[in-house]
Scaffold this motif. Structure first.
Motif, mmCIF file in Angstrom:
data_model
loop_
_atom_site.group_PDB
_atom_site.id
_atom_site.type_symbol
_atom_site.label_atom_id
_atom_site.label_comp_id
_atom_site.label_asym_id
_atom_site.label_seq_id
_atom_site.Cartn_x
_atom_site.Cartn_y
_atom_site.Cartn_z
ATOM 1 N N ALA A 146 25.134 -23.803 -0.060
ATOM 2 C CA ALA A 146 26.384 -23.952 0.681
ATOM 3 C C ALA A 146 27.151 -22.635 0.715
ATOM 4 N N ALA A 147 27.164 -21.923 -0.397
ATOM 5 C CA ALA A 147 27.843 -20.625 -0.439
ATOM 6 C C ALA A 147 27.162 -19.627 0.489
ATOM 7 N N SER A 148 25.829 -19.639 0.513
ATOM 8 C CA SER A 148 25.090 -18.751 1.411
ATOM 9 C C SER A 148 25.504 -18.987 2.852
ATOM 10 N N TRP A 149 25.582 -20.243 3.250
ATOM 11 C CA TRP A 149 25.941 -20.564 4.627
ATOM 12 C C TRP A 149 27.405 -20.212 4.916
ATOM 13 N N CYS A 150 28.296 -20.548 3.983
ATOM 14 C CA CYS A 150 29.723 -20.323 4.224
ATOM 15 C C CYS A 150 30.097 -18.841 4.232
ATOM 16 N N LEU A 151 29.263 -18.004 3.632
ATOM 17 C CA LEU A 151 29.519 -16.564 3.616
ATOM 18 C C LEU A 151 28.761 -15.827 4.717
ATOM 19 N N SER A 152 28.072 -16.578 5.562
ATOM 20 C CA SER A 152 27.313 -15.992 6.664
ATOM 21 C C SER A 152 28.127 -16.015 7.948
ATOM 22 N N TYR A 153 27.694 -15.229 8.910
ATOM 23 C CA TYR A 153 28.356 -15.180 10.220
ATOM 24 C C TYR A 153 28.336 -16.561 10.845
ATOM 25 N N HIS A 174 27.360 -6.845 0.291
ATOM 26 C CA HIS A 174 26.118 -6.216 -0.168
ATOM 27 C C HIS A 174 26.297 -5.819 -1.631
ATOM 28 N N LEU A 175 25.543 -6.479 -2.503
ATOM 29 C CA LEU A 175 25.790 -6.383 -3.941
ATOM 30 C C LEU A 175 25.682 -4.970 -4.473
ATOM 31 N N SER A 176 24.718 -4.205 -3.995
ATOM 32 C CA SER A 176 24.525 -2.872 -4.574
ATOM 33 C C SER A 176 25.557 -1.865 -4.077
ATOM 34 N N TYR A 177 26.313 -2.207 -3.034
ATOM 35 C CA TYR A 177 27.398 -1.307 -2.633
ATOM 36 C C TYR A 177 28.375 -1.128 -3.784
ATOM 37 N N TRP A 178 28.650 -2.207 -4.508
ATOM 38 C CA TRP A 178 29.646 -2.169 -5.572
ATOM 39 C C TRP A 178 29.123 -1.487 -6.836
ATOM 40 N N THR A 179 27.816 -1.367 -6.966
ATOM 41 C CA THR A 179 27.253 -0.705 -8.150
ATOM 42 C C THR A 179 26.762 0.702 -7.861
ATOM 43 N N ASP A 180 26.364 0.942 -6.624
ATOM 44 C CA ASP A 180 25.767 2.238 -6.289
ATOM 45 C C ASP A 180 26.466 2.967 -5.157
ATOM 46 N N GLY A 181 27.481 2.339 -4.559
ATOM 47 C CA GLY A 181 28.165 2.991 -3.457
ATOM 48 C C GLY A 181 27.196 3.358 -2.354
ATOM 49 N N PRO A 193 18.543 -6.147 2.012
ATOM 50 C CA PRO A 193 18.053 -7.221 1.136
ATOM 51 C C PRO A 193 18.997 -7.611 0.007
ATOM 52 N N ASP A 194 20.072 -6.845 -0.210
ATOM 53 C CA ASP A 194 21.039 -7.213 -1.253
ATOM 54 C C ASP A 194 22.222 -7.995 -0.688
ATOM 55 N N PHE A 195 22.120 -8.435 0.562
ATOM 56 C CA PHE A 195 23.173 -9.218 1.206
ATOM 57 C C PHE A 195 23.347 -10.525 0.436
ATOM 58 N N LEU A 196 24.539 -10.795 -0.047
ATOM 59 C CA LEU A 196 24.773 -11.919 -0.938
ATOM 60 C C LEU A 196 24.266 -13.253 -0.387
ATOM 61 N N PRO A 197 24.551 -13.622 0.868
ATOM 62 C CA PRO A 197 24.015 -14.892 1.366
ATOM 63 C C PRO A 197 22.493 -14.981 1.263
ATOM 64 N N MET A 198 21.814 -13.856 1.417
ATOM 65 C CA MET A 198 20.360 -13.847 1.307
ATOM 66 C C MET A 198 19.912 -14.084 -0.131
#
Length: 210
Positions: free
Chosen positions: A15-22, A80-87, A117-122
Motif C-alpha cells: 500500500a505504501a509503494s502504491w501511495c508513494l507512486s505517481y 531515492h534512498l541513496s540520495y540521502w546517504t550518497d548525495g 533502482p533505489d526508488f522507495l516504492p520499488m
C-alpha cells in the motif's frame, strides 16, 4: 516469494509503494482494495487515511500536479534512498548497481518503471511481493533515509509522512526524535554533493573508498 515477514507488513509495504507512486487511474481504482486489505488489521489503515481520501476525492490531474510538485521538483522529499546517504557523488553509481544486484539475486525480473533502482516504492514492492527478508534488510540499512524523508514531509505538513512512519514502525528500534537524532544514529552529517552517509551493511553496498 520468501515467506519471512507477516501479512500485515506485506500489505503495509505494498500500500505504501502504491501511495508513494505517481497517481494514475489504476492507482485510484486500487483504493477500495487497499482499504479492504489494510482494514484486516487494527490500526493499519490509519496512516493511509488522508492519502486514500485524497485519491478518491481529488481530480486526477490535480493529484498528478501535486505529486510532481512535492516529489519530482527538487530534492526536499526525494524518494531515492541513496540520495540521502550518497548525495550526487560518484560512489552513488556503485550503490545503484548494488541495488540491481540484490534484485537479480532473487531470480526475479524487477520492472524499474524507468526509475533508479533505489526508488522507495520499488524497494517496498520488492519486499512485499518478492523477498520480505531481503527487502526489510534494505529498508533497515537505509533507515536514516526513511526518517529524513519523513521529517521533510512532516515539515511541509504532507500526509505521506504518516506512511513513512508506518514503514519505519515495521523495522527494529524506535524512530529518532528529530533530524539531528537521525544524523547521530547514522554517525554523519547531512548529505552533500561530495559526502554521504556510509551505508549500514557492507555486505550489500560498498563503503566509502571501495
Amino acid at each position: 516469494m520468501n515467506g519471512t515477514g507477516n501479512k500485515r507488513d506485506r500489505i503495509t509495504f505494498l500500500a505504501a509503494s502504491w501511495c508513494l507512486s505517481y497517481p494514475d487511474e489504476q492507482l485510484v481504482a486500487r483504493v477500495p482494495m487497499m482499504r479492504a486489505a489494510l482494514g484486516e488489521f487494527a490500526g493499519a489503515s490509519q496512516p493511509f487515511g488522508v492519502v486514500l481520501e485524497r485519491l478518491e476525492s481529488t481530480d486526477l490531474m490535480a493529484l498528478q500536479g501535486q505529486y510532481v510538485q512535492e516529489f519530482d521538483l527538487g530534492k526536499r522529499h526525494a524518494l531515492h534512498l541513496s540520495y540521502w546517504t550518497d548525495g550526487d557523488t560518484r560512489r552513488r553509481g556503485e550503490v545503484l548497481g548494488a541495488f540491481k544486484k540484490v534484485y537479480r539475486g532473487q531470480d526475479t525480473l524487477v520492472d524499474t518503471w524507468g526509475e533508479l533502482p533505489d526508488f522507495l516504492p520499488m524497494v517496498l514492492e520488492f519486499a512485499a511481493t518478492v523477498d520480505m527478508l531481503t527487502g526489510k534488510e534494505l529498508l533497515a540499512q537505509y533507515r536514516p533515509s526513511l526518517e529524513l524523508i519523513k521529517f521533510g514531509l512532516m515539515r511541509d505538513e504532507l500526509p505521506h509522512a504518516e506512511i513513512l512512519q508506518a514503514i519505519c514502525d515495521t523495522l527494529p528500534g524506535a524512530s529518532p526524535a528529530d533530524e539531528q537524532a537521525v544524523m547521530r544514529m547514522a554517525g554523519y552529517g547531512p548529505p552533500t554533493e561530495s559526502v554521504g552517509l556510509d551505508p549500514y551493511d557492507p555486505r550489500l553496498l560498498p563503503m566509502k573508498g571501495a
